[in-house]
Enzyme design. Structure first.
Site, PDB file in Angstrom:
ATOM      1  N   ASP A  39       0.701  -1.313   0.196  1.00 18.84           N
ATOM      2  CA  ASP A  39      -0.128  -0.094  -0.269  1.00 18.84           C
ATOM      3  C   ASP A  39       0.779   1.331   0.057  1.00 18.84           C
ATOM      4  OD1 ASP A  39      -1.705   2.127   0.690  1.00 18.84           O
ATOM      5  OD2 ASP A  39      -2.543   1.256   2.353  1.00 18.84           O
ATOM      6  N   ILE A  40       0.642   1.796  -1.092  1.00 21.58           N
ATOM      7  CA  ILE A  40       1.637   3.260  -1.195  1.00 21.58           C
ATOM      8  C   ILE A  40       1.449   4.183   0.030  1.00 21.58           C
ATOM      9  CG2 ILE A  40      -0.031   4.677  -2.730  1.00 21.58           C
ATOM     10  CD1 ILE A  40       2.597   5.145  -4.513  1.00 21.58           C
ATOM     11  N   ASN A  95      -7.504  12.563 -10.751  1.00 21.67           N
ATOM     12  CA  ASN A  95      -8.384  13.022 -12.021  1.00 21.67           C
ATOM     13  C   ASN A  95      -8.168  14.453 -12.000  1.00 21.67           C
ATOM     14  OD1 ASN A  95     -10.301  14.446 -10.183  1.00 21.67           O
ATOM     15  ND2 ASN A  95     -10.985  12.536  -9.627  1.00 21.67           N
ATOM     16  N   GLY A 116      -9.943   3.932  -5.986  1.00 24.43           N
ATOM     17  CA  GLY A 116      -8.370   3.310  -6.014  1.00 24.43           C
ATOM     18  C   GLY A 116      -7.446   3.970  -5.305  1.00 24.43           C
ATOM     19  N   ASP A 144      -6.322   6.905  -5.429  1.00 27.97           N
ATOM     20  CA  ASP A 144      -6.756   8.146  -5.227  1.00 27.97           C
ATOM     21  C   ASP A 144      -7.430   8.136  -3.528  1.00 27.97           C
ATOM     22  OD1 ASP A 144      -6.915  10.861  -5.237  1.00 27.97           O
ATOM     23  OD2 ASP A 144      -8.214  10.631  -6.997  1.00 27.97           O
ATOM     24  N   GLY A 147      -5.728   1.209 -13.398  1.00 31.73           N
ATOM     25  CA  GLY A 147      -6.884   0.818 -12.814  1.00 31.73           C
ATOM     26  C   GLY A 147      -8.104   1.067 -13.535  1.00 31.73           C
ATOM     27  N   TYR A 200      -8.619   3.718 -15.293  1.00 30.55           N
ATOM     28  CA  TYR A 200      -8.426   4.446 -16.383  1.00 30.55           C
ATOM     29  C   TYR A 200      -8.140   3.311 -17.488  1.00 30.55           C
ATOM     30  CZ  TYR A 200      -9.038   9.129 -14.730  1.00 30.55           C
ATOM     31  OH  TYR A 200      -9.599  10.286 -14.143  1.00 30.55           O
TER      32      TYR A 200
HETATM   33  N1  AR6 Z   1      -1.335   1.616  -3.417  1.00 30.38           N
HETATM   34  C1  AR6 Z   1      -0.795   1.106  -4.425  1.00 30.38           C
HETATM   35  N2  AR6 Z   1      -1.512   0.768  -5.578  1.00 30.38           N
HETATM   36  C2  AR6 Z   1      -2.803   1.163  -5.371  1.00 30.38           C
HETATM   37  C3  AR6 Z   1      -3.557   1.251  -4.100  1.00 30.38           C
HETATM   38  C4  AR6 Z   1      -2.738   1.561  -2.855  1.00 30.38           C
HETATM   39  N3  AR6 Z   1      -3.206   1.946  -1.936  1.00 30.38           N
HETATM   40  N4  AR6 Z   1      -5.004   1.255  -4.327  1.00 30.38           N
HETATM   41  C5  AR6 Z   1      -5.030   0.816  -5.741  1.00 30.38           C
HETATM   42  N5  AR6 Z   1      -3.741   0.518  -6.319  1.00 30.38           N
HETATM   43  P1  AR6 Z   1      -6.386   3.652  -9.933  1.00 30.38           P
HETATM   44  P2  AR6 Z   1      -6.092   5.106 -12.557  1.00 30.38           P
HETATM   45  C6  AR6 Z   1      -3.308   0.253  -7.687  1.00 30.38           C
HETATM   46  O1  AR6 Z   1      -7.841   3.198 -10.477  1.00 30.38           O
HETATM   47  O2  AR6 Z   1      -6.215   3.909 -13.272  1.00 30.38           O
HETATM   48  C7  AR6 Z   1      -9.667   7.380  -9.339  1.00 30.38           C
HETATM   49  O3  AR6 Z   1     -10.880   7.546  -9.070  1.00 30.38           O
HETATM   50  C8  AR6 Z   1      -4.375  -0.343  -8.456  1.00 30.38           C
HETATM   51  O4  AR6 Z   1      -4.358  -1.867  -8.298  1.00 30.38           O
HETATM   52  O5  AR6 Z   1      -6.123   3.787  -8.583  1.00 30.38           O
HETATM   53  O6  AR6 Z   1      -4.919   6.222 -12.876  1.00 30.38           O
HETATM   54  C9  AR6 Z   1      -9.429   8.645  -9.617  1.00 30.38           C
HETATM   55  O7  AR6 Z   1      -9.842   9.715  -9.004  1.00 30.38           O
HETATM   56  C10 AR6 Z   1      -4.045  -0.091  -9.950  1.00 30.38           C
HETATM   57  O8  AR6 Z   1      -2.956  -0.886 -10.294  1.00 30.38           O
HETATM   58  O9  AR6 Z   1      -5.861   4.591 -10.995  1.00 30.38           O
HETATM   59  C11 AR6 Z   1      -9.344   8.672 -11.022  1.00 30.38           C
HETATM   60  O10 AR6 Z   1     -10.519   9.136 -11.423  1.00 30.38           O
HETATM   61  C12 AR6 Z   1      -3.207   1.358  -9.770  1.00 30.38           C
HETATM   62  O11 AR6 Z   1      -3.206   1.432  -8.443  1.00 30.38           O
HETATM   63  C13 AR6 Z   1      -9.071   7.459 -11.658  1.00 30.38           C
HETATM   64  O12 AR6 Z   1      -9.137   6.530 -10.299  1.00 30.38           O
HETATM   65  C14 AR6 Z   1      -4.083   2.621 -10.348  1.00 30.38           C
HETATM   66  O13 AR6 Z   1      -5.309   2.322 -10.515  1.00 30.38           O
HETATM   67  C15 AR6 Z   1      -7.866   7.132 -11.877  1.00 30.38           C
HETATM   68  O14 AR6 Z   1      -7.500   5.952 -12.139  1.00 30.38           O
END
Ligand code: AR6
Length: 168
Positions: free
Chosen positions: A11-12, A25, A33, A35, A121, A123
């Site tokens: 977890d980052i 976003n 996710g 964020d 994720g 996106y």
């Molecule tokens: N630590 C590390 N990685 C994580 C964590 C965490 N705690 N949680 C999720 N991931 P995403 P995007 C991974 O959807 O595709 C949001 O609603 C996850 O498994 O977080 O850039 C924003 O507000 C995946 O591999 O980001 C935007 O609207 C990666 O993080 C939108 O989602 C990115 O997934 C951005 O979408």
């Protein structure tokens, strides 16, 4: 591959680095996710307020806030491209997320940074292609940022980590 690059599963929000990167976003309004996890861990109200003051962020760009309740000093909020088939500048925009974050980190005097898999994720960016861009661009940046100490790619699961390992 540069030996300052590290791959971790976890977890980052738990990392004590100079800056963690948020996959935000355009409105910086928080979301699901990574964020959502960052907003919760930093303190949703304070971070929301700071983001509102900034107002927004263009795709491929980055803005900075404090880390608030996080162990990290700062959060670099970048906005990855939404995958629309690959013909809408997605690779260039994703590459720009990584180089803009690295450039801002160096400008701020940071020496360690952690990246999530931006756009992989919600996106919908094809993960293998996204990982290749992430690794290539960070490696390229590190060649000029000799004082930089550590870049961590933080993966939420082992499957993603193995993609990074293959790319490094
Ligand atoms: N630590 C590390 N990685 C994580 C964590 C965490 N705690 N949680 C999720 N991931 P995403 P995007 C991974 O959807 O595709 C949001 O609603 C996850 O498994 O977080 O850039 C924003 O507000 C995946 O591999 O980001 C935007 O609207 C990666 O993080 C939108 O989602 C990115 O997934 C951005 O979408």
């Amino acid at each position: 591959m540069d030996d300052r690059i590290e791959i971790r599963v976890g977890d980052i929000t738990t990392l004590k680095v100079d800056a963690i990167v948020n996959a935000a976003n355009n409105q910086l309004s928080g979301g699901s996710g990574v964020d959502g996890a960052i907003h919760r861990a930093a303190g949703a109200e304070q971070l929301q307020q700071a983001c509102q003051l900034i107002g927004g962020c263009a795709t491929g760009q980055v803005v900075k806030t404090k880390g608030f309740g996080l162990p990290a000093k700062a959060i670099l909020h970048t906005v990855g491209p939404i995958w629309r088939g690959g013909g809408h500048n997605e690779p260039e925009l994703l590459r720009s997320c990584y180089s803009e974050c690295m450039t801002m980190a160096v400008r701020e005097g940071y020496r360690s940074i952690a990246f999530p898999a931006i756009s992989c994720g919600a996106y919908g960016y094809p993960t293998e292609q996204a990982v290749a861009i992430a690794v290539e661009e960070v490696d390229r940046c590190l060649q000029s940022f000799l004082c930089f100490r550590q870049v961590i790619f933080v993966c939420f699961d082992e499957a993603m980590a193995s993609l990074y390992r293959q790319a490094t």
